[in-house]
Design an enzyme around this catalytic site. Structure first.
Site, PDB file in Angstrom:
ATOM      1  N   GLU A 146      18.528   0.877  -1.903  1.00  0.00           N
ATOM      2  CA  GLU A 146      18.344  -0.487  -1.402  1.00  0.00           C
ATOM      3  C   GLU A 146      17.866  -1.412  -2.524  1.00  0.00           C
ATOM      4  O   GLU A 146      16.812  -2.064  -2.426  1.00  0.00           O
ATOM      5  CB  GLU A 146      17.378  -0.521  -0.205  1.00  0.00           C
ATOM      6  CG  GLU A 146      17.955   0.186   1.001  1.00  0.00           C
ATOM      7  CD  GLU A 146      17.247  -0.090   2.337  1.00  0.00           C
ATOM      8  OE1 GLU A 146      16.159  -0.701   2.329  1.00  0.00           O
ATOM      9  OE2 GLU A 146      17.800   0.307   3.374  1.00  0.00           O
ATOM     10  N   GLU A 187      22.147   5.857   5.283  1.00  0.00           N
ATOM     11  CA  GLU A 187      21.066   5.610   6.251  1.00  0.00           C
ATOM     12  C   GLU A 187      21.676   4.903   7.450  1.00  0.00           C
ATOM     13  O   GLU A 187      22.318   3.861   7.296  1.00  0.00           O
ATOM     14  CB  GLU A 187      19.947   4.753   5.663  1.00  0.00           C
ATOM     15  CG  GLU A 187      19.056   5.503   4.709  1.00  0.00           C
ATOM     16  CD  GLU A 187      17.884   4.674   4.193  1.00  0.00           C
ATOM     17  OE1 GLU A 187      17.363   3.821   4.947  1.00  0.00           O
ATOM     18  OE2 GLU A 187      17.503   4.881   3.028  1.00  0.00           O
TER      19      GLU A 187
HETATM   20  O1  AHR Z   1      14.580   4.993   6.760  1.00  0.00           O
HETATM   21  C1  AHR Z   1      13.493   4.126   6.568  1.00  0.00           C
HETATM   22  C2  AHR Z   1      13.741   3.137   5.455  1.00  0.00           C
HETATM   23  O2  AHR Z   1      14.765   2.270   5.810  1.00  0.00           O
HETATM   24  C3  AHR Z   1      14.166   3.683   4.126  1.00  0.00           C
HETATM   25  O3  AHR Z   1      13.116   4.123   3.347  1.00  0.00           O
HETATM   26  C4  AHR Z   1      14.816   2.492   3.484  1.00  0.00           C
HETATM   27  O4  AHR Z   1      15.803   2.841   2.549  1.00  0.00           O
HETATM   28  C5  AHR Z   1      15.344   1.697   4.658  1.00  0.00           C
HETATM   29  O5  AHR Z   1      15.008   0.383   4.582  1.00  0.00           O
END
Ligand code: AHR
Length: 513
Positions: A193, A316
């Site tokens: 991210e 994710e």
């Molecule tokens: O999964 C929780 C968080 O969500 C992770 O650390 C991040 O990459 C995303 O914003």
């Protein structure tokens, strides 16, 4: 009413007579791409009780464990055939310094997990422990490097420590720490991210840094992990556009994050339980946006990478609700209901439909965090409805996708939005059987689905169905079996193979010809 009609027209939905059955037609003669088993990958971050307590209790714990990893949780995950685990973050990855997590555990530094709850991080779980877990699970490994607060040297040295088979000082240090053979790093992510917690960068700036760091990541030729550039999220396709042009050399894939918020609003996401039907429906609508996100990014990849060298890794995804009242807001603990299982299955079906590019995904997260497979409380453990959905879909791991058409669908309408009533996916499993997955998004009405495989008679289907009475039905430590799959089978009659798909359900069946 006008909004409903417009929504229905926008979705291309025509008025369907009440008696019409939904048809699912599978083109078994046109096999598509293989569904990479890593589409069923998991994510374990140093966040809340996701690792400490949920998975790791330490070798001295009274909770039965192997090398510190709790036997009950690892046993349940083994049954899930977890193909791959991503570690150590997430946002945590860009604050993680790998040297803190090697050597005798009682000598490791205690840091503050500044991103997640401000709690002490004693680094008991580090590189060696992570690979112990992956090896116990028989899972591939996805290690996420620190680009945000680390250096190219630190990242390069971590990779050398893990993969070198030479007599270098770092390889010898690994041996001294108990590991003679190199670890198998299957995937390596360069930052996470970068648009947010990973450094608040623009895609062009990250692309330069990515190329800079990647230049110094050396491994023995036969131990080179697949390299992952950290991409965009939600509607933002700029990252895929820039990275597929500027950071594609030696890169295996570009990652993408998309979370399902019932309201679509971060400030008030919606509750995990106790929600109304409008919020069930909006959750379905929000999660189905995954399809357009994938299509938009894949269109860019098809333009910039027509040879399809790059994968699109949704590393994710999952539901993200308002944190459970009374729990640490930095721990992202939430309950997991039948709604989560339906969300998971809808996403699986979307991933299967884009199997040529979506070659890996990681649900967030494996234990106790966000849309978890497993919830623990000290020595207790329960399996969530999401766990059951993953288990039912095991036959789709490394299966060959098959084209599916859903016709005569009865859209599910609630509040001001309309979503498809039935989602379907089909594949030829590695065992040669034809598998069909069906999801009913409607929480009130069952639906009959007629299965057709042109050129093939279907005599019967058998498998499992997962459903529940209440929209927020979930398992508790008092009743761990409240939501669990039950066997389902049906026989063809009069040349028609019809299955009854209960309200709010997920079904996976094998077709018998
Ligand atoms: O999964 C929780 C968080 O969500 C992770 O650390 C991040 O990459 C995303 O914003």
């Amino acid at each position: 009413m006008k909004a409903l009609k417009l929504g229905a027209i926008a979705l291309g939905i025509l008025a369907i007579p009440a008696y019409a059955q939904v048809n699912v037609t599978i083109d078994a003669a046109k096999p598509g791409p293989v569904i990479n088993k890593n589409v069923y990958g998991q994510f374990a971050e140093h966040l809340g009780t996701g690792i400490y307590e949920g998975l790791w209790v330490g070798p001295q714990s009274k909770i039965p464990n192997t090398k510190g990893w709790r036997n009950d949780v690892v046993g349940a995950l083994k049954e899930l055939k977890v193909p791959l685990v991503r570690w150590p973050g997430g946002c945590f990855a860009d604050e993680y310094h790998w040297r803190d997590g090697i050597g005798p555990r009682n000598k490791r530094p205690v840091k503050v997990n500044t991103h997640w709850g401000g709690v002490a991080e004693d680094n008991a779980v580090g590189t060696h422990e992570f690979f112990d877990l992956a090896e116990m699970l028989g899972a591939q490994t996805y290690v996420n490097g620190n680009l945000g607060s680390g250096t190219p040297q630190e990242m390069a040295e971590w990779l050398e420590y893990m993969t070198s088979d030479t007599k270098s000082t770092l390889a010898e240090q690994r041996r001294k720490n108990g590991r003679a053979q190199p670890f198998k790093v299957d995937y390596f992510g360069i930052g996470n991210e970068a648009w947010g917690c990973g450094g608040n960068m623009k895609p062009e700036y990250y692309a330069h840094l990515y190329n800079h760091y990647a230049t110094f990541l050396k491994t023995p030729p036969n131990a080179r992990p697949k390299m992952i550039a950290s991409g965009g999220n939600d509607n933002d396709t700029r990252w895929t556009e820039v990275l597929s042009k500027e950071a594609a050399r030696g890169t295996d894939g570009i990652s993408f994050h998309y979370y399902t918020l019932p309201t679509g609003v971060w400030e008030k996401k919606g509750a995990a339980t106790g929600f109304d039907e409008a919020e069930w429906n909006s959750t379905m609508a929000q999660t189905l946006r995954m399809e357009s996100h994938i299509k938009n990014n894949v269109a860019i990849l098809d333009k910039n990478d027509p040879e399809k060298k790059l994968g699109f890794y949704v590393d994710e995804w999952g539901t993200w609700y308002d944190v459970e009242p009374g729990t640490n807001p930095g721990f992202l603990f939430q309950r997991n209901t039948i709604r989560d299982a339906v969300v998971a299955a809808l996403n699986f079906n979307i991933f299967h439909a884009h199997a040529d590019r979506v070659r890996m995904t990681n649900i967030a997260q494996m234990v106790n965090v966000l849309q978890a497979m497993i919830i623990t409380d000290k020595e207790k453990m329960l399996l969530t409805p999401t766990y059951h959905a993953y288990k039912m879909y095991i036959p789709f791991q490394d299966a060959t996708s098959l084209p599916v058409a859903v016709t005569n669908d009865k859209p599910y309408v609630s509040g001001s939005s309309v979503v498809p009533g039935v989602s379907a996916s089909a594949a030829r499993g590695k065992d040669g059987k034809l598998y069909v997955a069906l999801v009913n998004t409607n929480p009130r009405q069952a639906t009959d689905v007629v299965l057709n495989v042109p050129g093939q008679a279907i005599n019967a289907v058998s498998g499992q169905v997962l459903t529940a009475d209440a929209m927020d039905a979930h398992n508790t430590f008092e009743n761990k079996q409240a939501v669990k799959p039950t066997p389902y089978s049906a026989r063809a009659s009069g040349g028609r193979m019809s299955v009854n798909l209960p309200a709010k359900s997920v079904m996976v069946v094998a077709v018998e010809g």
